[in-house]
Motif scaffolding. Structure first.
Motif, PDB file in Angstrom:
ATOM      1  N   GLN A  72       7.504   6.046 -11.894  1.00 24.85           N
ATOM      2  CA  GLN A  72       6.247   6.160 -12.291  1.00 24.85           C
ATOM      3  C   GLN A  72       5.312   5.012 -12.384  1.00 24.85           C
ATOM      4  N   PRO A  73       4.946   4.460 -11.345  1.00 21.88           N
ATOM      5  CA  PRO A  73       3.997   3.527 -11.487  1.00 21.88           C
ATOM      6  C   PRO A  73       2.782   3.936 -11.934  1.00 21.88           C
ATOM      7  N   MET A  74       2.114   2.845 -12.548  1.00 15.59           N
ATOM      8  CA  MET A  74       0.650   3.039 -12.972  1.00 15.59           C
ATOM      9  C   MET A  74      -0.405   3.184 -11.983  1.00 15.59           C
ATOM     10  N   VAL A  82       1.017   2.241  -2.396  1.00 14.78           N
ATOM     11  CA  VAL A  82       1.945   2.115  -1.252  1.00 14.78           C
ATOM     12  C   VAL A  82       2.933   3.541  -1.316  1.00 14.78           C
ATOM     13  N   SER A  83       3.218   3.988  -2.467  1.00 12.31           N
ATOM     14  CA  SER A  83       4.246   5.233  -2.249  1.00 12.31           C
ATOM     15  C   SER A  83       3.276   6.361  -2.265  1.00 12.31           C
TER      16      SER A  83
END
Ligand SMILES: [Zn+2]
Length: 109
Positions: A72-74, A82-83
């Motif tokens: 769960q990146p900001m 990237v994801s």
């Protein structure tokens, strides 16, 4: 100059050429049976390639989704960009390969 149809890609070609200019299918010195077998083999090869490519694309999309889900990146970090980017790219690539596969199967008579 007579025109004939390439048994592999079904495009119109001269009956005098030894090789199809569109798909490099070799026409010279082959019986009808051999040509059919060869064209079937080429199509099979192509569809195998499409299947494995679409699997790879799906794998990329799933990996990116898993990363997003677990980490769960900001939204404003590069990891997120990237994801999400690879998830979308993987899905688009998957769909493109699947559509090509459908068209390839349709050509088979
Ligand atoms: Zn051809």
């Amino acid at each position: 100059m007579a025109l004939t149809q390439c048994p592999s890609c079904n495009k119109r070609i001269s009956s005098k050429v030894k090789e199809c200019p569109h798909c490099q299918f070799v026409l010279a010195g082959q019986s009808k049976d051999e040509m059919e077998r060869e064209s079937h083999r080429l199509r099979q090869e192509k569809s195998d390639k499409l299947v494995s490519r679409s699997m790879l694309a799906l794998l990329i999309a799933i990996a990116a989704f898993t990363y997003l889900f677990l980490q769960q990146p900001m939204p404003d970090t590069w990891q997120y960009g990237v994801s999400v980017g690879s998830m979308v790219a993987g899905l688009v690539w998957f769909v493109i390969n699947r559509v090509q596969l459908v068209f390839l199967k349709k050509k088979k008579r």
